[in-house]
Design a protein around this motif. Structure first.
Motif, PDB file in Angstrom:
ATOM      1  N   GLY A   8     -45.727 -11.835 -16.146  1.00 23.13           N
ATOM      2  CA  GLY A   8     -45.107 -13.148 -16.188  1.00 23.13           C
ATOM      3  C   GLY A   8     -43.647 -13.209 -15.802  1.00 23.13           C
ATOM      4  N   GLY A   9     -43.019 -12.092 -15.537  1.00 21.54           N
ATOM      5  CA  GLY A   9     -41.622 -12.127 -15.147  1.00 21.54           C
ATOM      6  C   GLY A   9     -41.458 -12.667 -13.733  1.00 21.54           C
ATOM      7  N   GLY A  10     -40.197 -12.846 -13.324  1.00 16.16           N
ATOM      8  CA  GLY A  10     -39.939 -13.320 -11.980  1.00 16.16           C
ATOM      9  C   GLY A  10     -38.565 -13.933 -11.840  1.00 16.16           C
ATOM     10  N   LEU A  11     -38.388 -14.637 -10.735  1.00 16.63           N
ATOM     11  CA  LEU A  11     -37.127 -15.310 -10.423  1.00 16.63           C
ATOM     12  C   LEU A  11     -37.270 -16.800 -10.704  1.00 16.63           C
ATOM     13  CD1 LEU A  11     -34.293 -15.420  -9.092  1.00 16.63           C
ATOM     14  CD2 LEU A  11     -35.474 -15.655  -6.893  1.00 16.63           C
ATOM     15  N   VAL A  12     -36.296 -17.351 -11.420  1.00 17.98           N
ATOM     16  CA  VAL A  12     -36.347 -18.773 -11.756  1.00 17.98           C
ATOM     17  C   VAL A  12     -34.934 -19.327 -11.702  1.00 17.98           C
ATOM     18  CG1 VAL A  12     -36.134 -18.346 -14.242  1.00 17.98           C
ATOM     19  CG2 VAL A  12     -37.241 -20.444 -13.432  1.00 17.98           C
ATOM     20  N   GLN A  13     -34.822 -20.602 -11.382  1.00 18.78           N
ATOM     21  CA  GLN A  13     -33.513 -21.245 -11.337  1.00 18.78           C
ATOM     22  C   GLN A  13     -33.035 -21.587 -12.741  1.00 18.78           C
ATOM     23  OE1 GLN A  13     -33.805 -24.654  -8.737  1.00 18.78           O
ATOM     24  NE2 GLN A  13     -33.537 -23.397  -6.907  1.00 18.78           N
ATOM     25  N   PRO A  14     -31.730 -21.683 -12.932  1.00 16.03           N
ATOM     26  CA  PRO A  14     -31.218 -22.113 -14.237  1.00 16.03           C
ATOM     27  C   PRO A  14     -31.849 -23.427 -14.671  1.00 16.03           C
ATOM     28  CG  PRO A  14     -29.436 -21.303 -12.881  1.00 16.03           C
ATOM     29  CD  PRO A  14     -30.650 -21.345 -11.990  1.00 16.03           C
ATOM     30  N   GLY A  15     -32.214 -23.488 -15.946  1.00 12.49           N
ATOM     31  CA  GLY A  15     -32.894 -24.663 -16.463  1.00 12.49           C
ATOM     32  C   GLY A  15     -34.403 -24.588 -16.366  1.00 12.49           C
ATOM     33  N   GLY A  16     -34.896 -23.596 -15.656  1.00 13.79           N
ATOM     34  CA  GLY A  16     -36.333 -23.460 -15.473  1.00 13.79           C
ATOM     35  C   GLY A  16     -37.010 -22.764 -16.639  1.00 13.79           C
ATOM     36  N   SER A  17     -38.316 -22.521 -16.467  1.00  8.51           N
ATOM     37  CA  SER A  17     -39.133 -21.929 -17.523  1.00  8.51           C
ATOM     38  C   SER A  17     -39.968 -20.776 -16.980  1.00  8.51           C
ATOM     39  CB  SER A  17     -40.081 -22.981 -18.117  1.00  8.51           C
ATOM     40  OG  SER A  17     -39.367 -24.043 -18.711  1.00  8.51           O
ATOM     41  N   LEU A  18     -40.260 -19.848 -17.854  1.00 11.74           N
ATOM     42  CA  LEU A  18     -41.188 -18.756 -17.576  1.00 11.74           C
ATOM     43  C   LEU A  18     -41.962 -18.456 -18.847  1.00 11.74           C
ATOM     44  CD1 LEU A  18     -39.160 -16.064 -15.547  1.00 11.74           C
ATOM     45  CD2 LEU A  18     -41.107 -17.402 -14.720  1.00 11.74           C
ATOM     46  N   ARG A  19     -43.153 -17.911 -18.670  1.00  7.37           N
ATOM     47  CA  ARG A  19     -43.949 -17.481 -19.814  1.00  7.37           C
ATOM     48  C   ARG A  19     -44.342 -16.035 -19.624  1.00  7.37           C
ATOM     49  NH1 ARG A  19     -50.062 -18.673 -21.622  1.00  7.37           N
ATOM     50  NH2 ARG A  19     -49.812 -18.813 -23.891  1.00  7.37           N
ATOM     51  N   LEU A  20     -43.948 -15.197 -20.562  1.00  2.00           N
ATOM     52  CA  LEU A  20     -44.307 -13.794 -20.543  1.00  2.00           C
ATOM     53  C   LEU A  20     -45.519 -13.558 -21.437  1.00  2.00           C
ATOM     54  CD1 LEU A  20     -40.781 -12.120 -20.917  1.00  2.00           C
ATOM     55  CD2 LEU A  20     -41.930 -12.912 -18.836  1.00  2.00           C
ATOM     56  N   SER A  21     -46.352 -12.605 -21.024  1.00  2.00           N
ATOM     57  CA  SER A  21     -47.507 -12.202 -21.822  1.00  2.00           C
ATOM     58  C   SER A  21     -47.488 -10.698 -21.990  1.00  2.00           C
ATOM     59  CB  SER A  21     -48.808 -12.615 -21.139  1.00  2.00           C
ATOM     60  OG  SER A  21     -48.889 -14.002 -20.949  1.00  2.00           O
ATOM     61  N   CYS A  22     -48.037 -10.240 -23.100  1.00  2.00           N
ATOM     62  CA  CYS A  22     -48.155  -8.802 -23.354  1.00  2.00           C
ATOM     63  C   CYS A  22     -49.443  -8.563 -24.118  1.00  2.00           C
ATOM     64  CB  CYS A  22     -46.961  -8.302 -24.142  1.00  2.00           C
ATOM     65  SG  CYS A  22     -47.122  -6.597 -24.713  1.00  2.00           S
ATOM     66  N   ALA A  23     -50.332  -7.783 -23.525  1.00  2.00           N
ATOM     67  CA  ALA A  23     -51.613  -7.473 -24.147  1.00  2.00           C
ATOM     68  C   ALA A  23     -51.641  -6.014 -24.579  1.00  2.00           C
ATOM     69  CB  ALA A  23     -52.749  -7.761 -23.176  1.00  2.00           C
ATOM     70  N   ALA A  24     -51.994  -5.802 -25.830  1.00  2.00           N
ATOM     71  CA  ALA A  24     -52.151  -4.449 -26.362  1.00  2.00           C
ATOM     72  C   ALA A  24     -53.621  -4.074 -26.321  1.00  2.00           C
ATOM     73  CB  ALA A  24     -51.629  -4.373 -27.789  1.00  2.00           C
ATOM     74  N   SER A  25     -53.896  -2.856 -25.861  1.00  2.00           N
ATOM     75  CA  SER A  25     -55.280  -2.408 -25.772  1.00  2.00           C
ATOM     76  C   SER A  25     -55.369  -0.945 -26.180  1.00  2.00           C
ATOM     77  CB  SER A  25     -55.807  -2.598 -24.351  1.00  2.00           C
ATOM     78  OG  SER A  25     -55.083  -1.804 -23.437  1.00  2.00           O
ATOM     79  N   GLY A  26     -56.598  -0.528 -26.490  1.00  2.00           N
ATOM     80  CA  GLY A  26     -56.816   0.863 -26.882  1.00  2.00           C
ATOM     81  C   GLY A  26     -57.386   0.947 -28.275  1.00  2.00           C
ATOM     82  N   SER A  27     -57.179   2.081 -28.890  1.00  2.00           N
ATOM     83  CA  SER A  27     -57.758   2.365 -30.195  1.00  2.00           C
ATOM     84  C   SER A  27     -56.862   1.803 -31.306  1.00  2.00           C
ATOM     85  CB  SER A  27     -57.916   3.885 -30.356  1.00  2.00           C
ATOM     86  OG  SER A  27     -58.515   4.192 -31.587  1.00  2.00           O
ATOM     87  N   ILE A  28     -56.932   0.501 -31.490  1.00  2.00           N
ATOM     88  CA  ILE A  28     -56.055  -0.204 -32.418  1.00  2.00           C
ATOM     89  C   ILE A  28     -56.820  -0.610 -33.668  1.00  2.00           C
ATOM     90  CG2 ILE A  28     -54.609  -2.240 -32.741  1.00  2.00           C
ATOM     91  CD1 ILE A  28     -54.190  -2.224 -29.669  1.00  2.00           C
ATOM     92  N   ALA A  29     -56.298  -0.212 -34.817  1.00  2.00           N
ATOM     93  CA  ALA A  29     -56.902  -0.619 -36.087  1.00  2.00           C
ATOM     94  C   ALA A  29     -56.284  -1.923 -36.588  1.00  2.00           C
ATOM     95  CB  ALA A  29     -56.726   0.471 -37.131  1.00  2.00           C
ATOM     96  N   SER A  30     -54.968  -2.001 -36.549  1.00  2.00           N
ATOM     97  CA  SER A  30     -54.299  -3.235 -36.965  1.00  2.00           C
ATOM     98  C   SER A  30     -52.890  -3.277 -36.380  1.00  2.00           C
ATOM     99  CB  SER A  30     -54.234  -3.348 -38.490  1.00  2.00           C
ATOM    100  OG  SER A  30     -53.403  -2.342 -39.019  1.00  2.00           O
ATOM    101  N   ILE A  31     -52.409  -4.504 -36.202  1.00  2.00           N
ATOM    102  CA  ILE A  31     -51.064  -4.718 -35.674  1.00  2.00           C
ATOM    103  C   ILE A  31     -50.228  -5.419 -36.731  1.00  2.00           C
ATOM    104  CG2 ILE A  31     -49.667  -5.812 -33.893  1.00  2.00           C
ATOM    105  CD1 ILE A  31     -52.025  -5.572 -31.994  1.00  2.00           C
ATOM    106  N   ASP A  32     -49.095  -4.830 -37.055  1.00  2.00           N
ATOM    107  CA  ASP A  32     -48.215  -5.440 -38.045  1.00  2.00           C
ATOM    108  C   ASP A  32     -47.354  -6.512 -37.399  1.00  2.00           C
ATOM    109  OD1 ASP A  32     -45.279  -4.379 -39.890  1.00  2.00           O
ATOM    110  OD2 ASP A  32     -46.670  -6.009 -40.282  1.00  2.00           O
ATOM    111  N   SER A  33     -46.596  -6.128 -36.393  1.00  2.00           N
ATOM    112  CA  SER A  33     -45.715  -7.088 -35.738  1.00  2.00           C
ATOM    113  C   SER A  33     -45.748  -6.881 -34.235  1.00  2.00           C
ATOM    114  CB  SER A  33     -44.280  -6.938 -36.233  1.00  2.00           C
ATOM    115  OG  SER A  33     -43.756  -5.673 -35.894  1.00  2.00           O
TER     116      SER A  33
END
Length: 121
Positions: A8-33
């Motif tokens: 989701g990163g990139g180049l944007v003009q001042p005043g603009g918007s972006l949305r970042l995403s982050c997906a965790a995968s693998g052998s996960i039992a639980s996520i605290d934060s």
């Protein structure tokens, strides 16, 4: 193994918007934060926003009212909606997750590879 993949990163003009995403995968039992950090050239990495398993949220003062962090627990994904972007928001943004792998009893911090956000006219 655990992976955090950002997008989701990139180049944007001042005043603009972006949305970042982050997906965790693998052998996960639980996520605290899950959290977003950023590092601008020549500066130390700084915390941007945290979201905890109880739903509580913290923001850096510099982004309050402009950025919104959210989390989809079913997808182990965290988002950062960035509005009213300023040139000083330019940085590499890193995803962080504090999680416990299956078969273990302790929580460990994991990091994504980083995604560049550039705010410029």
């Amino acid at each position: 193994q655990v992976q955090l993949v950002e997008s989701g990163g990139g180049l944007v003009q001042p005043g603009g918007s972006l949305r970042l995403s982050c997906a965790a995968s693998g052998s996960i039992a639980s996520i605290d934060s899950m959290a977003w950090y950023r590092q601008a050239p020549g500066k130390e990495r700084e915390s941007v926003a945290h979201i905890f398993s109880d739903g509580s949220i913290n923001y850096a003062d510099s982004v309050k009212g402009r950025f919104t962090i959210s989390r989809d627990n079913a997808k182990n994904t965290v988002y950062l909606q960035m509005n009213s972007l300023k040139p000083e928001d330019t940085a590499v943004y890193y995803c962080n997750a504090r999680l416990r792998q299956r078969g273990t009893y302790f929580y460990t911090d994991y990091w994504g590879q980083g995604t560049q956000v550039t705010v410029s006219s």
